[in-house]
Every structure is written in C-alpha cells, then in structure tokens.
Design a protein around this motif. Structure first.
Motif, PDB file in Angstrom:
ATOM      1  N   GLU A 207      42.017 -19.515   3.338  1.00  0.00           N
ATOM      2  CA  GLU A 207      42.039 -20.955   3.804  1.00  0.00           C
ATOM      3  C   GLU A 207      43.536 -21.570   3.073  1.00  0.00           C
ATOM      4  O   GLU A 207      44.139 -22.192   3.760  1.00  0.00           O
ATOM      5  N   ALA A 208      43.786 -21.164   1.915  1.00  0.00           N
ATOM      6  CA  ALA A 208      45.099 -21.709   1.232  1.00  0.00           C
ATOM      7  C   ALA A 208      46.382 -21.312   2.133  1.00  0.00           C
ATOM      8  O   ALA A 208      47.396 -21.808   2.323  1.00  0.00           O
ATOM      9  N   LEU A 209      46.297 -19.933   2.617  1.00  0.00           N
ATOM     10  CA  LEU A 209      47.394 -19.450   3.282  1.00  0.00           C
ATOM     11  C   LEU A 209      47.658 -20.292   4.733  1.00  0.00           C
ATOM     12  O   LEU A 209      48.568 -20.360   5.285  1.00  0.00           O
ATOM     13  N   ARG A 210      46.457 -20.729   5.121  1.00  0.00           N
ATOM     14  CA  ARG A 210      46.605 -21.517   6.393  1.00  0.00           C
ATOM     15  C   ARG A 210      47.301 -23.052   6.412  1.00  0.00           C
ATOM     16  O   ARG A 210      47.324 -23.466   7.135  1.00  0.00           O
ATOM     17  N   ILE A 211      47.268 -23.416   5.111  1.00  0.00           N
ATOM     18  CA  ILE A 211      48.084 -24.320   4.744  1.00  0.00           C
ATOM     19  C   ILE A 211      49.464 -24.192   5.427  1.00  0.00           C
ATOM     20  O   ILE A 211      50.217 -25.228   5.700  1.00  0.00           O
ATOM     21  N   ILE A 212      50.053 -23.014   5.174  1.00  0.00           N
ATOM     22  CA  ILE A 212      51.493 -22.446   5.717  1.00  0.00           C
ATOM     23  C   ILE A 212      51.340 -22.262   7.240  1.00  0.00           C
ATOM     24  O   ILE A 212      52.276 -22.755   7.865  1.00  0.00           O
ATOM     25  N   ASP A 213      50.340 -21.340   7.348  1.00  0.00           N
ATOM     26  CA  ASP A 213      50.434 -21.056   9.190  1.00  0.00           C
ATOM     27  C   ASP A 213      48.948 -20.794   9.256  1.00  0.00           C
ATOM     28  O   ASP A 213      48.151 -19.950   8.884  1.00  0.00           O
ATOM     29  N   PRO A 214      48.473 -21.862  10.242  1.00  0.00           N
ATOM     30  CA  PRO A 214      46.993 -21.769  10.497  1.00  0.00           C
ATOM     31  C   PRO A 214      46.591 -20.637  11.482  1.00  0.00           C
ATOM     32  O   PRO A 214      45.319 -20.376  11.617  1.00  0.00           O
ATOM     33  N   LYS A 215      47.468 -19.983  11.934  1.00  0.00           N
ATOM     34  CA  LYS A 215      47.186 -18.531  12.496  1.00  0.00           C
ATOM     35  C   LYS A 215      46.659 -17.242  11.568  1.00  0.00           C
ATOM     36  O   LYS A 215      46.082 -16.457  12.228  1.00  0.00           O
ATOM     37  N   ILE A 216      46.793 -17.471  10.434  1.00  0.00           N
ATOM     38  CA  ILE A 216      46.295 -16.300   9.600  1.00  0.00           C
ATOM     39  C   ILE A 216      44.807 -16.494   9.728  1.00  0.00           C
ATOM     40  O   ILE A 216      43.936 -17.263   9.417  1.00  0.00           O
ATOM     41  N   GLU A 217      44.183 -15.141  10.104  1.00  0.00           N
ATOM     42  CA  GLU A 217      42.757 -14.976   9.927  1.00  0.00           C
ATOM     43  C   GLU A 217      42.330 -14.228   8.800  1.00  0.00           C
ATOM     44  O   GLU A 217      41.119 -14.225   8.350  1.00  0.00           O
ATOM     45  N   ARG A 218      43.200 -13.153   8.215  1.00  0.00           N
ATOM     46  CA  ARG A 218      42.811 -12.338   7.145  1.00  0.00           C
ATOM     47  C   ARG A 218      43.846 -11.817   6.366  1.00  0.00           C
ATOM     48  O   ARG A 218      44.799 -11.688   6.889  1.00  0.00           O
ATOM     49  N   ILE A 219      43.449 -11.559   5.237  1.00  0.00           N
ATOM     50  CA  ILE A 219      44.426 -10.891   4.375  1.00  0.00           C
ATOM     51  C   ILE A 219      44.066  -9.642   3.709  1.00  0.00           C
ATOM     52  O   ILE A 219      42.746  -9.534   3.442  1.00  0.00           O
ATOM     53  N   PHE A 243      50.720  -6.656   0.417  1.00  0.00           N
ATOM     54  CA  PHE A 243      49.771  -7.510   1.307  1.00  0.00           C
ATOM     55  C   PHE A 243      50.079  -7.509   2.762  1.00  0.00           C
ATOM     56  O   PHE A 243      51.265  -7.472   3.065  1.00  0.00           O
ATOM     57  N   PHE A 244      49.115  -7.493   3.486  1.00  0.00           N
ATOM     58  CA  PHE A 244      49.286  -7.616   5.202  1.00  0.00           C
ATOM     59  C   PHE A 244      48.312  -8.858   5.248  1.00  0.00           C
ATOM     60  O   PHE A 244      47.145  -9.106   4.723  1.00  0.00           O
ATOM     61  N   VAL A 245      48.666  -9.554   6.408  1.00  0.00           N
ATOM     62  CA  VAL A 245      47.797 -10.508   6.916  1.00  0.00           C
ATOM     63  C   VAL A 245      47.693 -10.303   8.420  1.00  0.00           C
ATOM     64  O   VAL A 245      48.415  -9.570   9.214  1.00  0.00           O
ATOM     65  N   ARG A 246      46.583 -10.779   9.282  1.00  0.00           N
ATOM     66  CA  ARG A 246      46.430 -10.692  10.442  1.00  0.00           C
ATOM     67  C   ARG A 246      46.680 -12.055  11.297  1.00  0.00           C
ATOM     68  O   ARG A 246      46.037 -13.116  10.551  1.00  0.00           O
ATOM     69  N   LEU A 247      47.088 -11.991  12.033  1.00  0.00           N
ATOM     70  CA  LEU A 247      47.456 -13.521  12.818  1.00  0.00           C
ATOM     71  C   LEU A 247      46.587 -13.437  14.029  1.00  0.00           C
ATOM     72  O   LEU A 247      46.433 -12.412  14.789  1.00  0.00           O
TER      73      LEU A 247
END
Length: 371
Positions: A207-219, A243-247
């Motif tokens: 949720e914190a990463l979504r502050i920067i990019d709302p499309k982030i689903e998972r890390i 780390f990787f993220v899924r958008l």
C-alpha cells in the motif's frame, strides 16, 4: 514513549534539551545545527548497552581507521563522540530522557581500565592501553547495566569488542531502526522484508508503494548475483536491486530499480516502521527522493502505522513541503495532544523551539516559516 531528552557533551552539544515530544517528531533547522546528532543520541539512549547502533553510526560517518592488526576489523575513532572532538581521562557524555514517567540515562565515560574484563573479551586484551570506554545505562525501576570496553593503544575502540559485547542483547530490547539520508541498502531492505512477508504488514508495504504508483499490485524479492565483482559494483553504486513489482497494466514483472528513487525510499520507510513495532524509528532527511505530491501520503502511512504498532518516530528535514504536509495530517487526523511535534534546532541554543499540532496548522495556513 519518550517525553523529553537531554544531551550533554555529545558531539556538537555542550548541553541541549528536547521537550514535549510526541509520537511523531520532525526536527528542522539549518545545516550543521545538529539534527542528525540528535537522532543518533536518542537511538543510543533507546539501545541501552547494545552498542551495535553506535558502530553503524560511526562507520556511516567515516569515523574509523583500518587496523594494522589482521585480527581487527575497524577501529572506531571515539573522540568524535565527545563535545569538541576531544576527550581525556574522566571525560563523559550522557543522554537522558523521561520515558513512561521514569528517568533513564545512557552515559559513557573514559576511565582507568577495569581489571575484571568480561570473559568473552579476555582473548582480545593483549594490546590494551590503561583506558576503557565505560557505558552505563540506568533506569529508576530496573537494574543498572554496565559495560566496560578496553581502548586500544591509539585510543580507538575495536569494532570487534562492540560485536562481541552486544551479541544477544538486541533481541531483548525495544527495537530501533535508523534510516539515513541515502536510504537503506539492498541487504537491509531484504532482511526487513523477510520479517514481514506473509504477515498483515506485508500488505502495508505494498500500500505504501501505491502512494507513488497506484498500479502496483504486489512486491517480491529476487535473487541477486552474489559474485564478488557484482557485490563491489552494487556497493559502489548503492544500486536499488533485489526487488520486483507487478503492475496492473503489465504482464512482465518490473525491477524496482527502474521505477525511481521515490519507490525505494517509500518501501524502506514502510519496512522500517513496521520492523520498529513497540520501538523507535529514526529517519534522516525523510523527504529524500520524494516529490511534494507524495508527502501527505507518506506522512499518513507513518502516522497510521506508528499509532497501530506503537512506534515513536524521529525524523529530520530541510524541506518546506515536508513539514507543511505534516501540518495536513495534524489538521485532518484525530491527533492527540502528544501526537505530532515540530522541533526547530538552532545552533548554540540549549533547547529546541517546539510547535504543537495547532501551532503547526496555523503556521502552514499563515505561511509562517518554522524552519
């Protein structure tokens, strides 16, 4: 939770006091006013006689020498801990505070060597001078803790002594996490992530990463090349790997390093505050890498998590957007009387200038400079 802190003869402070501390405490002031030193002092107080944070602080500042003795790692140049960068026999610095209405104190003094050296250190004692680094932690309702560490011939403190004397202590104390201005490195980030993976706090990091990019689903963490050459390259560049993220709009996973410094900073802050549960979080230049549009979201994440996990936060900034975004939280959230404080640090002054919640809001509305 600490209510006040007093610092004496530590680094640039002959005598200095922070009062009216809240759950979130933002330190502002000019360069070289001592904001980072205050964070370090409070971390030492909260760490009691676990000196691992001291070693990390001094290494990060470059306050060490490489030893000529192959048995040693680095030798900490402890003169920089004392006021005016110098000490003699009987020199002392101390950090004291009121915590849960009880006084506690962390002090260090230089004295004659104690012949009753801890058994674990006896094998290291062949190259000693007649001085020792004596640490005392005392709280009114607990037994006093005392740690005697011998100084080397050059009046430095062996990093090995710190590691040997601090083992097994850090898990018995309130957790302290320090995030410096250059953010956490890959190793630190992965260690903190492993502590929260598959727990409710893992979602908080996402949720914190979504502050920067709302499309982030998972890390998720990724295997990083461990060769010596690659390790040197990562260290030199302080690269953001591991780390990787899924958008939501991409099929391929995306390396977190390709998404900018803000993502890395927010992830580090989220993992750090979760890991500091029932303890203390220290962040130097908290706004590093963050655009002003993300700061309100960052502060809300920190405020909500600090309340839920019982964390006291100490941070520094030079950024007007940063403190004004904190004013929005002070105005919008259900902030208690001891919730949010801004402390202005002025060089050569013995106390900070304190702004409480209502004063922070007024300062932001009237465009009054608090820095």
């Amino acid at each position: 939770m600490l209510k006040s802190v007093k610092i004496e003869n530590f680094r640039g402070f002959k005598s200095f006091e922070l009062q009216q501390l809240g759950r979130i405490n933002l330190l502002v002031g000019e360069n070289n006013s001592g904001k980072t030193s205050i964070l370090e002092a409070i971390q030492l107080l909260c760490s009691r006689t676990n000196l691992e944070p001291l070693g990390e602080i001094m290494i990060n500042r470059g306050e060490y020498f490489w030893s000529d003795d192959p048995r040693e790692e680095r030798e900490l140049d402890i003169c920089h801990l004392f006021y005016d960068h110098q000490f003699d026999i009987d020199s002392q610095f101390s950090i004291s505070g009121i915590n849960d209405n009880l006084k506690e104190e962390f002090s260090v003094n230089i004295g004659s060597i104690n012949l009753h050296i801890d058994a674990d250190l006896e094998e290291l004692s062949s190259n000693l001078k007649s001085l020792n680094f004596r640490v005392v932690w005392n709280r009114e309702d607990e037994a006093k803790e005392i740690l005697n560490l011998p100084l080397l011939d050059n009046n430095c403190l062996s990093l090995r002594y710190i590691k040997r004397s601090s083992r097994d202590k850090k898990n018995q104390l309130s957790r302290t996490v320090f995030v410096n201005s250059s953010s956490l490195n890959t190793t630190n980030m992965k260690e903190l992530f492993e502590e929260v993976v598959l727990t409710p706090e893992e979602e908080l990091a996402t949720e914190a990463l979504r502050i920067i990019d709302p499309k982030i689903e998972r890390i998720a963490t990724a295997n990083v090349q461990k060769s010596t050459q690659m390790a040197r390259l990562r260290s030199a560049a302080d690269s953001h790997t591991g780390f990787f993220v899924r958008l939501s709009d991409k099929k391929e996973r995306v390396p977190i390093g390709s998404m900018g410094d803000g993502i890395w900073r927010i992830l580090g802050l989220a993992l750090a505050i979760v890991s500091a549960k029932d303890g203390y979080l220290f962040v130097d230049e908290i706004d590093t890498g963050l655009h002003f549009t993300t700061m309100s979201g960052m502060w809300k994440m920190i405020w909500d998590t600090a309340k839920r996990l019982n964390v006291q936060v100490f941070a520094t900034t030079h950024n007007s957007d940063c403190w004004q975004s904190l004013a929005e939280i002070a105005e919008q959230e259900d902030v208690t009387d001891d919730g949010i404080r801004i402390h202005r640090i002025e060089k050569d002054q013995q106390k900070s200038i304190v702004f409480n919640e209502s004063e922070i809001v007024i300062a932001a509305e009237e465009n009054i400079e608090v820095r």
